[in-house]
Design a protein around this motif. Structure first.
Motif, PDB file in Angstrom:
ATOM      1  N   PRO A 163       4.705   9.083  -4.687  1.00 38.83           N
ATOM      2  CA  PRO A 163       4.279   8.488  -3.341  1.00 38.83           C
ATOM      3  C   PRO A 163       4.708   9.127  -2.211  1.00 38.83           C
ATOM      4  CG  PRO A 163       6.255   7.509  -4.472  1.00 38.83           C
ATOM      5  CD  PRO A 163       5.877   8.495  -5.559  1.00 38.83           C
ATOM      6  N   ARG A 164       3.945   9.241  -1.233  1.00 38.00           N
ATOM      7  CA  ARG A 164       4.160   9.946  -0.041  1.00 38.00           C
ATOM      8  C   ARG A 164       4.527   8.876   1.164  1.00 38.00           C
ATOM      9  NH1 ARG A 164       1.183  11.613   4.262  1.00 38.00           N
ATOM     10  NH2 ARG A 164      -0.975  11.025   3.407  1.00 38.00           N
ATOM     11  N   TRP A 176       3.962   2.195   8.319  1.00 42.37           N
ATOM     12  CA  TRP A 176       4.065   2.951   7.206  1.00 42.37           C
ATOM     13  C   TRP A 176       5.145   3.631   7.312  1.00 42.37           C
ATOM     14  CZ3 TRP A 176       1.025   3.519   3.461  1.00 42.37           C
ATOM     15  CH2 TRP A 176      -0.465   2.993   3.258  1.00 42.37           C
ATOM     16  N   TRP A 182       0.759  -0.350  -6.216  1.00 39.77           N
ATOM     17  CA  TRP A 182       2.180  -0.091  -6.024  1.00 39.77           C
ATOM     18  C   TRP A 182       2.919  -1.287  -5.783  1.00 39.77           C
ATOM     19  CZ3 TRP A 182       4.347   4.854  -6.530  1.00 39.77           C
ATOM     20  CH2 TRP A 182       3.300   5.934  -6.853  1.00 39.77           C
ATOM     21  N   PRO A 210       0.846  -1.098   0.073  1.00 32.19           N
ATOM     22  CA  PRO A 210      -0.229   0.147   0.160  1.00 32.19           C
ATOM     23  C   PRO A 210       0.658   1.155   0.022  1.00 32.19           C
ATOM     24  CG  PRO A 210      -0.652  -1.342   1.780  1.00 32.19           C
ATOM     25  CD  PRO A 210       0.783  -1.900   1.227  1.00 32.19           C
ATOM     26  N   VAL A 211       0.566   2.041  -0.938  1.00 31.86           N
ATOM     27  CA  VAL A 211       1.295   3.360  -0.778  1.00 31.86           C
ATOM     28  C   VAL A 211       0.166   4.787  -0.905  1.00 31.86           C
ATOM     29  CG1 VAL A 211       2.461   4.751  -2.334  1.00 31.86           C
ATOM     30  CG2 VAL A 211       3.222   2.395  -2.351  1.00 31.86           C
ATOM     31  N   ARG A 212       0.545   5.644   0.100  1.00 32.23           N
ATOM     32  CA  ARG A 212      -0.123   6.915  -0.007  1.00 32.23           C
ATOM     33  C   ARG A 212       0.558   7.949  -0.873  1.00 32.23           C
ATOM     34  NH1 ARG A 212      -0.061   7.090   6.371  1.00 32.23           N
ATOM     35  NH2 ARG A 212      -1.934   5.844   7.046  1.00 32.23           N
ATOM     36  N   VAL A 213      -0.258   8.440  -1.515  1.00 32.59           N
ATOM     37  CA  VAL A 213       0.282   9.554  -2.702  1.00 32.59           C
ATOM     38  C   VAL A 213       0.099  11.014  -2.718  1.00 32.59           C
ATOM     39  CG1 VAL A 213       0.212   7.665  -4.393  1.00 32.59           C
ATOM     40  CG2 VAL A 213      -1.787   9.097  -4.453  1.00 32.59           C
ATOM     41  N   GLU A 214       0.424  11.944  -3.185  1.00 33.50           N
ATOM     42  CA  GLU A 214       0.134  13.358  -3.333  1.00 33.50           C
ATOM     43  C   GLU A 214       0.738  13.700  -4.614  1.00 33.50           C
ATOM     44  OE1 GLU A 214       2.520  14.784  -0.011  1.00 33.50           O
ATOM     45  OE2 GLU A 214       4.483  14.723  -1.153  1.00 33.50           O
ATOM     46  N   GLU A 265       7.277   7.008   5.754  1.00 34.60           N
ATOM     47  CA  GLU A 265       7.194   8.382   5.129  1.00 34.60           C
ATOM     48  C   GLU A 265       8.086   8.220   4.149  1.00 34.60           C
ATOM     49  OE1 GLU A 265       4.811  10.679   5.492  1.00 34.60           O
ATOM     50  OE2 GLU A 265       3.598   9.095   6.555  1.00 34.60           O
ATOM     51  N   ARG A 297       3.600   1.277   3.208  1.00 33.28           N
ATOM     52  CA  ARG A 297       3.492   0.529   4.481  1.00 33.28           C
ATOM     53  C   ARG A 297       4.025  -0.947   4.032  1.00 33.28           C
ATOM     54  NH1 ARG A 297      -2.061  -1.329   7.388  1.00 33.28           N
ATOM     55  NH2 ARG A 297      -2.030  -2.703   5.618  1.00 33.28           N
ATOM     56  N   ARG A 310       4.589   2.089  -9.561  1.00 32.31           N
ATOM     57  CA  ARG A 310       3.187   2.146  -9.837  1.00 32.31           C
ATOM     58  C   ARG A 310       2.696   1.320 -11.064  1.00 32.31           C
ATOM     59  NH1 ARG A 310      -1.796   4.481 -11.920  1.00 32.31           N
ATOM     60  NH2 ARG A 310      -0.561   6.007 -13.367  1.00 32.31           N
TER      61      ARG A 310
END
Lengths: 431, 1043
Positions: free
Chosen positions: A367-368, A376, A424, A355-359, A378, A371, A417
């Motif tokens: 990617p921000r 997680w 991701w 899992p990836v958080r994006v911005e 950063e 996990r 991605r």
């Protein structure tokens, strides 16, 4: 020592339709086979061949009313075949020793050679078996290759083909019947079973074979039989190793009826080999044993030693291929490249989904955080995207956007991605 | 809104396999992306320029021209800013092409720097020299290089920066290049080097890349040969702005450079060649002198009509400055005649009295009332319209002598042949793509040979709907889907450049500075532009064409003269020979020039020509234009008197009288427009030029509408005008010029005269001029034998390389001995050795043949197989063994002197089939002969018996398929010509039945046909119902397929 060849102009040029006929002809000859060209062969070796041939023809006419069947009898198959196919009479018997003379005037196409070869031979004027057989073998082989050489042999009545499949050797077995009594307890079967084991194992050793499974068959007094398989981890022909297993099986066996006989088969057999041992056991690893062990590894696995080779394939995980090495080359250790980068890219064997958080940065999705192992991480810095796509032409399309990212604790990781699935993946890291 | 970006490195499919867009598609995409300009920069190539510029201008996109050049092994690009720059660009491309191995054009940097004027330099992609130096951290060298370029190009340099989202390294390189440019005060420019537009284009580009590398797509992927992502597409300004965020200077620079680059198509037009007229004399004066001298020779005394016409033509020629053009052509013809090479002008040049007087053409335009404006009118030389062509046919086998003369006369730097751009067709596309996709060659052949004459996208449809099932092609495979997808994007893409049959462009200047030149494998030089491009920009061509028909006539004339001592001339044959016209009317014209096809023969027996002009009409009649316009049957009926001759308007009578009221010739269309529409000669020629081809259909429709209005305006009833316009519409598919038909009719008559009066010499000419014409040598020989000519097999003792004549008992009818040239498998070297050995004296034995001609084993066997050695050793097989022995075959099978067996001699039909295999000709009979008994027992009629069949009767016929035709005018109907031992029969295969029996009809060498017999006058046809392949040994390649 003769073969009987049966042929009819009305038979199809295929084996399958004659298969049923062949089964029915077994009443006249011990072995019957069917040729794909629409011929039926009977093994008359040891039998009065002409009489067998007559009997076979009569049988065929009984089974297929009105069929015009012709038989050729000869000690050489090809001569029998040509006799059947070329003669106008229903039975042609060739005297042993005259097969080549018989074949000589016949055209080569009766030997059903490859049409191309036949054309080549015709092109130089060779049309009969005799013309071909007169030529030196070396000449034929040089000009017309292996096929020409084979045809030359046939033309000389030198036919070595196997018309009948060899009978597989019988597997060792032994049996014991109780004509005067019967046994109600399985445990009492151990004694005869032991005797049978001795017999089967002796048979195996004579063949240089071992058994992995034995089949224990117990004949029941009221009819029917019980079949039990007894297996062993390492195939062997040692009675002492088999006996405990047979005993254990008999001990647990519940008999539905009294037993009137016992039979033992070696069901799965193999070739007896060298003793298996530990390759790294100093006591075991003599030079000869090591050499033998390595030979077996090379024989069974071919490329036992490999080294990696980089290729410019666009996908990172496909950039390395493993090149087999000759054992003599293994002693040379791989040299380290001078001036290699301080940080090396380490690729995961397979890209790992995560899992990836994006911005959005500079108009592009970056990617921000990602996990890994439930935590997680950063990603305060990332560079990219580097786009990689293709594979459509080979039916394995891919489209990826790669980012070089730095984690909060200073690690450099390589994420991408998958643009086709919007997922991701971690491809690797630098260390 | 001012433009933010202009792409300066767009690549078209003319970068051959490194671009997948036609020039038109590229221009159209630029217009869609609202580019104000676009630079076409192919690899050392300008072949797509004319098409690109035309389309771009039409769409409001300003075309810029440039090229990528390999300089000292590194790519860079130059753009033309001025006319001088264009010349330097074209000159550099020519130099690179001519001085490097074919297909690998490259230049030394000194050449580039020497011709820098008017050019703008872009320093190259990441594989360019500057990028390479920067990447290798050789900064001093990088600075030195850039400084040198800046000085040579006087500041017209931009450091090229590309960002394709490939890697971090690419971004670092871009930063470094920008820094370097800033350091030296050189601007940097963003480019993207697009090769395609979208994913399907990229897929095709990947396949082409593998094709170019000579590998398959899997290997190309593994070896990293393919571009790594889809960023090499033509991007919009917004996309480029996103990629170059915070680096807008590079985008602005692209617009600035584009604004400074100019281009005009006129720059491509080279100056016309000058003719050395002599001291104190002008070209016009010399031309006038020569024309009058020629006129006196032609007519004796030049009459007033002739004088007026000559004066009119000379004044037009003088005004448009084409005197040199005529003189050059006269010079080539004069050279040919001096060498005894037969030649004759064809095409519209035959409308010119000047050309007639100069001896270029053979038809008298004054006597035949031909229209000069069809050839040359002043309105056409405005700089951008079609230039006149003079096409001259020379004997096929001696044309090279003329080409060599032209090169010698003008110098290689001022003369080059026209190129021909060959586009992908379905068969070639399928073959190429399937090879790249890893299919076996047999699978590719199985599909491709069933796609003849189709475009790639049509091929994809046929494969999907029909062939996949019938050939077992698995459509569910990923690569099959890729194949179909790629085929659908390949229509019109250039595949390779070939040489035009004879179109020369000559110039008084260095031709390569106007039109880039490249070498061919044959040692000639060709232009990077094809005929249509040259027409488009008004570059006149000198067409020196080779015509097999002329060679055949020449050889036959020579043979007659040798035998009889009587010289013959093409133009002095008796024009009213009744034997000749009787033969033509019987349709016995096989082998003659232009009137030998199945359709021509069918028409001849209906129209029964009686004079030369009938042949002129005949040559023009069986053409797509008249056939599609349904003119053939009305003409035939009127000609036979079955229908009255009528005219849509009284004024048409004078124009159409000679063609029974039917418009057949282009000149007639022009005259109609002049008489009924009041057109000037130039206007009528504009109308005629719109009739050039199907591609010009919209232009034609507009021109016809204008004509209709003009006619109605001049009082022609609207419905009459409409009918006339409808008739003329048919010319969009190429109607013949009358002058051209005249030229061909003269040769057609000559060949017919020869066939009627000297059949043996005629056959000799045909066989020695072969390959040519419609039929195989086998068919020609069978036809001649039926006509009483004795044909003898090739022989090493009494024969020669070419076919020869031999005496027979009848001194008037010689026999034809087949020459060694028809023995398959003998190459040029063997030919030369045989020729030399034979020149030294006749051969006396097989041993002599082999030893003196130094034949190898295969060559000797080819001779034996063809029966050419039988004269020394009876029996072909025995001769073959003897030849092997002499060759010293090291294999043990070669006998020492005697064979261990007597080879069985060939039987009748075996000889025939071996003849076909060895020479393609059998003098012993026809292959169908040995099947005759079997066929007769099945009720199959031979062609001889067919003559007695009843119209409408059900018949069975069989024969060797010698011609298969599926003409565009037939709407899917297939026409077969079956040959048996006695003659021919036409078989018509209706479209539906053809589709149902395609495999049998298309691929069977021998065919059995059941159908309905039809008799139309003397024409015998069978309309087939059922078709079956006849099982007989297949002769090799004896069928001519025209689809």
């Amino acid at each position: 020592m003769s073969y009987v060849c049966l042929w009819s102009p009305r038979w199809p040029t295929a084996a399958a339709p004659l298969a049923d006929l062949a089964v029915l002809l077994l009443s006249e000859a011990p072995r019957i086979s069917v040729d794909v060209r629409g011929l039926v062969w009977a093994d008359a070796r040891g039998l009065p061949a002409p009489r067998t041939a007559v009997a076979l023809c009569r049988r065929v006419q009984e089974l297929q009313e009105g069929v015009d069947v012709r038989a050729g009898v000869a000690t050489v198959p090809v001569a029998a075949e040509v006799a059947a196919r070329s003669s106008e009479s229903s039975l042609t018997v060739l005297e042993p020793g005259y097969e080549r003379a018989f074949l000589a005037p016949h055209p080569l196409d009766l030997l059903t050679p490859d049409p191309h070869l036949l054309n080549l031979l015709r092109g130089v004027g060779i049309q009969t078996c005799g013309a071909l057989s007169e030529l030196p073998r070396e000449a034929v082989e040089v000009r017309f290759g292996a096929a020409g050489s084979a045809l030359w042999r046939l033309a000389r009545a030198d036919d070595r083909r196997l018309l009948f499949r060899p009978v597989p050797p019988e597997r060792p077995s032994a049996a014991f019947e109780f004509p005067d009594y019967s046994l109600a307890e399985a445990g009492r079967l151990l004694f005869p079973a032991n005797a049978l084991l001795e017999s089967v194992c002796t048979g195996l050793r004579k063949r240089g074979a071992t058994a992995r499974t034995l089949l224990l068959e117990l004949g029941l007094e009221g009819g029917g039989a019980i079949r039990e398989r007894v297996g062993i981890g390492v195939p062997t022909a040692e009675r002492r190793l088999w006996l405990p297993r047979v005993r254990a099986r008999l001990d647990t066996l519940a008999l539905p009826d009294r037993v009137s006989g016992i039979r033992l088969f070696a069901e799965e057999t193999g070739t007896a080999g060298a003793r298996q041992g530990d390759f790294f056991d100093p006591g075991f690893a003599s030079a000869a044993a090591v050499e033998e062990a390595l030979s077996r590894i090379f024989d069974s696995q071919e490329a036992a030693f490999v080294q990696p080779r980089g290729e410019p394939h666009p996908l990172p995980e496909a950039r390395t291929s493993w090149v087999p090495l000759e054992p003599r080359d293994v002693v040379e250790p791989a040299r380290r490249e001078k001036g290699a980068a301080a940080l090396r890219l380490h690729l995961l064997p397979e890209p790992q989904p995560l899992p990836v958080r994006v911005e959005v940065r500079g108009g592009t999705l970056h990617p921000r955080a990602f996990r890994e192992k439930g935590r997680w991480h950063e990603l305060p810095a990332s560079a990219g995207p580097d786009r990689l796509s293709g594979g459509h032409a080979v039916g394995a399309p891919y489209a990826r956007e790669y980012f070089r990212c730095q984690t909060g604790d200073g690690r450099l990781v390589w994420l991408y991605r998958d643009a086709r699935t919007d997922t991701w993946h971690l491809q690797g890291w630098w260390a | 809104m001012s433009a933010r970006y202009v792409e300066l490195r767009a690549r078209s499919a003319f970068s051959f396999a490194d671009g997948v867009l036609t020039p038109e598609a590229l221009a159209s995409a630029a217009a869609e992306r609202e580019y104000p300009a676009l630079a076409l920069v192919d690899r050392a190539e300008l072949g797509g320029l004319v098409r690109f510029a035309r389309e771009a201008e039409r769409l409001g996109v300003r075309p810029i021209v440039g090229a990528e050049l390999l300089v000292d092994g590194y790519p860079l690009a130059v753009l033309a800013r001025t006319q001088e720059g264009y010349r330097n660009l074209a000159g550099l491309i020519s130099e690179a092409r001519l001085s490097s191995p074919r297909g690998h054009p490259s230049l030394p940097v000194s050449s580039l720097l020497r011709r820098a004027a008017g050019l703008h330099l872009l320093t190259g992609s990441p594989t360019g020299l500057l990028s390479t130096l920067v990447r290798q951290e050789r900064e001093i060298e990088a600075r030195r290089t850039l400084a040198a370029w800046k000085e040579a190009f006087e500041g017209r340099v931009a450091v090229e920066v590309q960002l394709h989202c490939v890697s971090h390294t690419e971004r670092l390189l871009a930063e470094e290049l920008i820094r370097l440019a800033g350091h030296l005060g050189v601007p940097w420019v963003a480019t993207n080097e697009p090769r395609y537009l979208n994913d399907s284009g990229r897929l095709l580009h990947d396949l082409f890349t593998a094709l170019r590398a000579g590998t398959d797509i899997v290997s190309a992927t593994r070896r990293g040969l393919l571009l790594p992502n889809g960023e090499w597409r033509l991007k919009s300004s917004a996309e480029m702005a996103a990629a170059f965020r915070d680096k807008e200077a590079g985008l602005e620079e692209s617009v600035r450079i584009a604004d400074e680059c100019a281009f005009e198509l006129q720059w491509l037009r080279p100056p016309l060649p000058r003719f050395p007229a002599g001291p104190g004399q002008t070209e016009d004066g010399l031309l006038r002198e020569l024309v009058h001298a020629g006129g006196r020779e032609r007519w004796g005394k030049i009459g007033s009509r002739e004088t007026a016409q000559i004066d009119h033509e000379l004044s037009v020629i003088q005004r448009v400055g084409f005197a040199g053009f005529f003189l050059q052509m006269w010079d080539a013809v004069r050279f040919a005649r001096s060498r005894g090479i037969t030649c004759q002008g064809r095409g519209s040049a035959a409308n010119s009295t000047v050309a007639f007087c100069l001896g270029i053409t053979a038809v008298d335009p004054v006597r035949e009332n031909l229209l000069f404006e069809r050839f040359l009118s002043e309105a056409r030389t405005d700089g951008l319209t079609e230039a006149p062509d003079i096409d001259v046919d020379f004997e096929m086998h001696r044309r090279e002598e003329v080409l060599d003369y032209v090169y010698r006369r003008h110098g290689r730097e001022k003369a080059a042949l026209t190129g021909m751009t060959e586009t992908f067709h379905a068969p070639s596309a399928v073959q190429d793509l399937m090879r790249v996709l890893g299919y076996p060659a047999e699978a590719a052949l199985r599909l491709s040979k069933r796609l003849h004459g189709r475009t790639p996208s049509e091929g994809a449809e046929i494969i999907q709907k029909e062939l996949a099932q019938s050939t077992g092609f698995n459509l569910t495979e990923p690569r099959a889907r890729v194949l179909l997808s790629a085929l659908r994007t390949m229509d019109g893409l250039p595949r390779m450049r070939a040489t035009h049959p004879g179109g020369f462009v000559l110039s008084s200047g260095l031709l390569g500075d106007y039109l880039p030149i490249e070498p061919t494998t044959m040692g000639r030089t060709i232009l990077q532009f094809d005929k249509d491009d040259l027409d488009e920009i008004g570059v006149p061509k000198f067409d020196f064409l080779g015509l097999g028909g002329l060679t055949a006539v020449r050889l036959a004339f020579d043979a007659i003269q040798l035998r009889t001592g009587k010289p013959l001339d093409l133009y002095r044959l008796p024009q009213d020979d009744p034997e000749t016209y009787a033969m033509i009317a019987r349709g016995d014209t096989l082998g003659t020039f232009q009137i030998e096809s199945r359709a021509q023969i069918a028409s001849l027996v209906q129209t029964r020509p009686e004079r030369l002009y009938d042949l002129v009409v005949q040559v023009a009649l069986i053409r797509p234009g008249p056939i599609q316009a349904r003119f053939v049957h009305p003409y035939t009926r009127r000609r036979r008197g079955l229908e009255p001759v009528t005219y849509a308007h009284p004024a048409l009578e004078a124009i159409l009288e000679r063609t029974c009221g039917i418009p057949i010739f282009q000149e007639q269309a022009m005259r109609i427009s002049m008489v009924l529409g009041g057109y000037t000669a130039a206007e009528s020629d504009e109308l005629r030029r719109a009739m050039g081809s199907e591609r010009k259909l919209p232009r034609l429709l507009a021109a016809l509408q204008a004509l209709r209005s003009r006619m109605v305006g001049r009082g022609v009833p609207a419905d009459t005008a409409e009918k006339i316009v409808e008739d003329l519409r048919s010319f969009s598919n190429y109607g013949f010029p009358e002058s051209h038909a005249w030229s061909f009719a003269l040769i057609a008559y000559a060949t017919a005269w020869l066939k009627a009066n000297h059949p043996a010499e005629f056959l000799l000419g045909l066989l020695n001029a072969w390959p040519m014409g419609f039929y195989s040598p086998a068919t020609l020989v069978h036809d001649a034998r039926r006509g009483g000519v004795e044909v003898r097999p090739p022989c090493l003792k009494v024969g020669e390389w070419d076919c020869t004549l031999e005496e027979t008992r009848n001194s008037r009818t010689p026999a034809v001995r087949i020459g060694w040239r028809h023995i398959r498998g003998l190459g040029e070297k063997a030919r030369e050795r045989l020729r030399q050995a034979h020149a030294a004296g006749p051969f006396g034995s097989i041993e002599e043949v082999v030893r003196r001609a130094r034949l190898n084993r295969d060559e000797a066997l080819h001779l034996a197989r063809a029966g050419a050695l039988e004269v020394f050793e009876p029996g072909r097989r025995a001769a073959a063994w003897e030849a092997l022995r002499v060759v010293g075959d090291t294999f043990p099978l070669a006998p020492s002197r005697t064979l261990p067996f007597r080879p069985q001699e060939l039987e009748g039909h075996e000889r025939i089939f071996l003849d076909y295999l060895a020479t393609g000709i059998s003098v012993d009979g026809h292959p169908i002969q040995h099947l005759r008994a079997r066929l007769q027992s099945c009720g199959v009629l031979g062609t001889a018996e067919l003559a007695h069949a009843v119209d409408g009767e059900r018949v069975l016929v069989a024969g060797l398929v010698v011609v298969r035709q599926r003409p565009a005018t037939g709407k899917g109907t297939v026409f077969l010509l079956l040959e048996d031992e006695n003659g021919f029969v036409n078989v018509i295969v209706p479209p539906k039945l053809y589709e149902e029996n395609r495999e049998t009809v298309k691929f069977s060498p021998f065919l059995l046909v059941e159908g309905r017999f039809e008799r139309n006058g003397a024409v015998l046809n069978v309309t087939g119902w059922r078709f079956r392949r006849l099982n007989a040994p297949a002769p090799v390649a004896i069928t001519h397929n025209f689809h």
